[in-house]
Design a protein around this motif. Structure first.
Motif, short mmCIF file in Angstrom:
data_model
loop_
_atom_site.label_atom_id
_atom_site.label_comp_id
_atom_site.label_asym_id
_atom_site.label_seq_id
_atom_site.Cartn_x
_atom_site.Cartn_y
_atom_site.Cartn_z
N ILE A 7 0.85 -1.19 0.00
CA ILE A 7 0.00 0.00 0.00
C ILE A 7 0.88 1.24 0.00
CG2 ILE A 7 -1.58 1.36 1.41
CD1 ILE A 7 -2.88 -1.23 2.32
N ILE A 8 0.53 2.20 -0.85
CA ILE A 8 1.23 3.49 -0.90
C ILE A 8 0.20 4.57 -0.61
CG2 ILE A 8 2.56 5.09 -2.32
CD1 ILE A 8 3.40 2.65 -4.02
N ASN A 9 0.46 5.41 0.38
CA ASN A 9 -0.44 6.52 0.68
C ASN A 9 -0.10 7.70 -0.23
OD1 ASN A 9 -1.99 5.45 2.90
ND2 ASN A 9 -0.10 5.49 4.07
N PRO A 11 -1.48 11.66 -1.74
CA PRO A 11 -2.40 12.78 -1.50
C PRO A 11 -3.45 12.94 -2.59
CG PRO A 11 -0.26 13.60 -2.21
CD PRO A 11 -0.10 12.14 -1.97
N ILE A 12 -3.23 12.34 -3.76
CA ILE A 12 -4.19 12.48 -4.86
C ILE A 12 -5.17 11.32 -4.90
CG2 ILE A 12 -4.45 12.85 -7.35
CD1 ILE A 12 -2.92 15.05 -5.76
N HIS A 13 -4.67 10.11 -4.85
CA HIS A 13 -5.51 8.92 -5.02
C HIS A 13 -5.81 8.19 -3.72
CE1 HIS A 13 -4.85 9.66 -9.21
NE2 HIS A 13 -3.55 9.40 -9.14
N GLY A 14 -5.34 8.73 -2.61
CA GLY A 14 -5.58 8.08 -1.32
C GLY A 14 -4.71 6.85 -1.16
N ILE A 15 -5.31 5.77 -0.72
CA ILE A 15 -4.56 4.51 -0.54
C ILE A 15 -4.45 3.82 -1.90
CG2 ILE A 15 -4.61 2.21 0.47
CD1 ILE A 15 -5.93 3.42 2.92
N MET A 16 -3.21 3.72 -2.39
CA MET A 16 -2.97 3.02 -3.65
C MET A 16 -2.51 1.61 -3.30
SD MET A 16 -1.19 5.96 -6.08
CE MET A 16 0.43 5.85 -5.30
N ASP A 17 -3.34 0.63 -3.61
CA ASP A 17 -3.02 -0.74 -3.22
C ASP A 17 -2.70 -1.59 -4.44
OD1 ASP A 17 -5.58 -0.50 -4.14
OD2 ASP A 17 -6.46 -1.92 -2.73
N PHE A 18 -1.72 -2.47 -4.28
CA PHE A 18 -1.28 -3.36 -5.34
C PHE A 18 -1.28 -4.80 -4.81
CE2 PHE A 18 0.54 0.76 -6.27
CZ PHE A 18 0.39 0.88 -7.64
N SER A 20 -0.11 -8.77 -4.47
CA SER A 20 1.22 -9.36 -4.24
C SER A 20 1.99 -9.50 -5.56
CB SER A 20 1.09 -10.72 -3.58
OG SER A 20 0.46 -10.62 -2.33
N GLU A 21 1.28 -9.96 -6.59
CA GLU A 21 1.93 -10.17 -7.88
C GLU A 21 2.34 -8.83 -8.51
OE1 GLU A 21 1.35 -13.08 -11.73
OE2 GLU A 21 -0.40 -12.46 -10.57
N GLN A 22 1.45 -7.84 -8.43
CA GLN A 22 1.78 -6.52 -8.98
C GLN A 22 2.93 -5.88 -8.21
OE1 GLN A 22 -2.05 -4.75 -8.45
NE2 GLN A 22 -2.93 -5.67 -10.28
N ASN A 23 2.89 -6.03 -6.90
CA ASN A 23 3.97 -5.49 -6.06
C ASN A 23 5.30 -6.14 -6.41
OD1 ASN A 23 5.26 -4.19 -3.75
ND2 ASN A 23 5.22 -6.22 -2.83
N LYS A 24 5.30 -7.46 -6.63
CA LYS A 24 6.53 -8.18 -6.97
C LYS A 24 7.11 -7.65 -8.28
CE LYS A 24 8.28 -12.86 -7.73
NZ LYS A 24 7.92 -14.30 -7.82
N LEU A 25 6.21 -7.29 -9.20
CA LEU A 25 6.66 -6.77 -10.50
C LEU A 25 7.28 -5.39 -10.36
CD1 LEU A 25 6.68 -6.81 -13.66
CD2 LEU A 25 4.44 -5.66 -13.51
N ILE A 26 6.55 -4.44 -9.74
CA ILE A 26 6.99 -3.04 -9.78
C ILE A 26 8.04 -2.69 -8.74
CG2 ILE A 26 4.80 -2.32 -10.78
CD1 ILE A 26 4.01 -1.18 -8.05
N LYS A 27 8.02 -3.39 -7.59
CA LYS A 27 8.90 -2.97 -6.50
C LYS A 27 10.38 -3.14 -6.85
CE LYS A 27 9.26 -2.98 -1.47
NZ LYS A 27 10.72 -2.83 -1.44
N LYS A 28 10.69 -4.16 -7.61
CA LYS A 28 12.11 -4.37 -7.95
C LYS A 28 12.63 -3.26 -8.86
CE LYS A 28 11.07 -7.62 -11.70
NZ LYS A 28 11.13 -9.05 -12.12
N CYS A 66 0.99 4.80 -12.57
CA CYS A 66 1.02 3.33 -12.53
C CYS A 66 -0.23 2.78 -11.84
CB CYS A 66 2.29 2.88 -11.81
SG CYS A 66 2.42 1.11 -11.54
N TYR A 67 -0.62 3.43 -10.76
CA TYR A 67 -1.81 3.00 -10.02
C TYR A 67 -3.07 3.15 -10.87
CZ TYR A 67 -5.52 3.04 -6.48
OH TYR A 67 -6.66 2.80 -5.76
#
Length: 447
Positions: A7-9, A11-18, A20-28, A66-67
């Motif tokens: 989860i990324i907080n 100010p524009i979109h509020g809580i941006m949630d991804f 597990s699979e999406q997080n694994k892709l983008i976080k690296k 991206c979100y």
């Protein structure tokens, strides 16, 4: 309830949630030095000279875009294609601004100012693909993912490219809202949810495109009007543009210091890059590809900090140069006096200004300058926005009276900058006014 582990907080979109699979892709990719560099590149260059809150970065904008791509892909569901298509769209949107240099578009404009068309540089062409090459070199998995991203950026007619880069894409949807919020203006308050929920994928001439359902026309009219207002009042704000002009002139004036004996001044990434740039500018034998390849290792390290540090250093050294004068103006926010001129009087304005500039010493002529811009609300022939109704598809221009009126029309903006040290300011204004060169009476036109 579907579990999201990242989860990324925002100010524009509020809580941006991804997921597990999406997080694994983008976080690296987010965790790499190349992407973290975007934290130190402001989204709007020197806009904070005028709007103090406009200090947001390419980093936060890239995450936001991206979100939105992730949300749109999930809404479109099976129409988006297979899982790899969705993942490549999300990743392409995350990386779409990776090629930006310091001060975003300002630096690009600085470099291109004195270059012929065949040598012009672009963050979303040459530089972008060099960054992607670095990712591809990490290992085979990165190479496979980035190859799909490259396919999107290289494709000029495909729904995946429409989502990432078009006249109605997640990039623009995010930056309009984000820029508006941080500048403290209401222009970018678009109906985001209605637009996203009105988008669909259509097939036209055996190709798939992104289109808007007819019930979304009003929201798109609002969106395009918001973009025009943001462009006119924020992106082409006279004071912001004058600050960008001073930064451009400061960077170009670094050529005067190439033979400096000061190691702090000469031994920096910015000076090393600019030295190669000046050679590229003046040497017709150096082509665009060679220049990008030769300078990339330096370019990928450059951020806003490099320019700010150089401004501060030259201000401390106090050389009797143009760069020192500009450094003082930028650090003390002594931006030039700005006037908006009548675009229909361009020839008269340029003749008058050139006459005054030619009376100044050559090293002072930069203190009077005319800037020209064009604003266009909607380009009906350039990657048009399609509308669907009752299984019929048409260009939104023909379904909207507002857009039919504004389509393909240039709104010219003509700005005059006069440095505060020019003692003939009043005389210049009177001469321009005698030829009706001002958009408004000059006495009411300082900004």
């Amino acid at each position: 309830m579907k579990y999201h582990n990242h989860i990324i907080n925002d100010p524009i979109h509020g809580i941006m949630d991804f997921t597990s699979e999406q997080n694994k892709l983008i976080k690296k990719y987010i965790d790499t030095d190349l992407f973290q560099r975007l934290r130190r590149i402001k989204q709007l260059g020197c806009a904070d000279y005028v709007f103090p809150g406009a200090t947001h970065t390419r980093f936060s904008h890239s995450l936001g875009a991206c979100y939105l791509a992730k949300n749109l892909c999930e809404y479109l569901g099976e129409d988006i294609g297979n899982k790899d298509d969705m993942q490549s769209i999300i990743l392409a949107t995350l990386l779409h601004d990776i090629g930006h240099g310091p001060f975003s578009h300002s630096f690009e404009n600085i470099l291109n100012n004195d270059l012929p068309d065949k040598k012009k540089l672009s963050h979303d062409k040459g530089w972008l693909f060099k960054f992607l090459d670095v990712f591809k070199s990490i290992d085979s998995k990165y190479a496979e993912e980035i190859s799909l991203v490259e396919d999107i950026f290289n494709n000029k007619s495909d729904y995946k490219k429409d989502i990432v880069s078009s006249q109605l894409d997640v990039d623009r949807l995010d930056y309009l809202m984000r820029d508006s919020h941080f500048c403290g203006v209401p222009y970018g308050n678009i109906d985001l949810k209605w637009i996203l929920n009105s988008l669909q994928i259509i097939t036209k001439n055996n190709n798939k495109f992104l289109a808007i359902k007819s019930e979304g026309i009003g929201a798109v009219e609002h969106y395009l009007s918001a973009r025009r207002l943001m462009t006119k009042n924020i992106y082409h704000n006279p004071k912001i543009c004058s600050g960008q002009y001073y930064i451009k002139e400061f960077i170009s004036s670094l050529e005067d210091h190439l033979d400096s004996k000061d190691e702090l001044l000469i031994n920096s990434n910015l000076m090393k890059f600019m030295k190669k740039y000046f050679d590229y500018r003046d040497n017709n034998k150096i082509n665009q590809s060679d220049f990008i390849n030769d300078t990339f290792d330096i370019y990928k390290e450059l951020t806003d900090d490099d320019i700010i540090m150089k401004i501060k250093l030259i201000n401390q050294l106090k050389p009797k140069t143009k760069s020192y004068e500009i450094s003082q103006a930028l650090l003390k926010r002594k931006l030039p006096i700005c006037h908006q001129l009548n675009s229909e009087k361009l020839e008269d304005s340029e003749a008058i200004i050139n006459d005054y500039k030619n009376k100044l010493p050559a090293n002072q002529r930069w203190k009077i300058h005319i800037d020209k811009f064009n604003i266009q609300t909607y380009k009906s022939k350039n990657n048009p926005i399609y509308v669907t109704k009752n299984d019929l598809t048409s260009n939104i221009q023909y379904e909207s009276g507002i857009l039919n009126y504004h389509s393909n029309k240039d709104e010219a903006v003509l700005l005059l900058y006069i440095d505060s040290t020019i003692d003939k300011h009043e005389e210049i204004k009177k001469t321009l006014n005698s030829k009706n060169c001002f958009l408004f009476p000059y006495k009411n036109n300082n900004v």
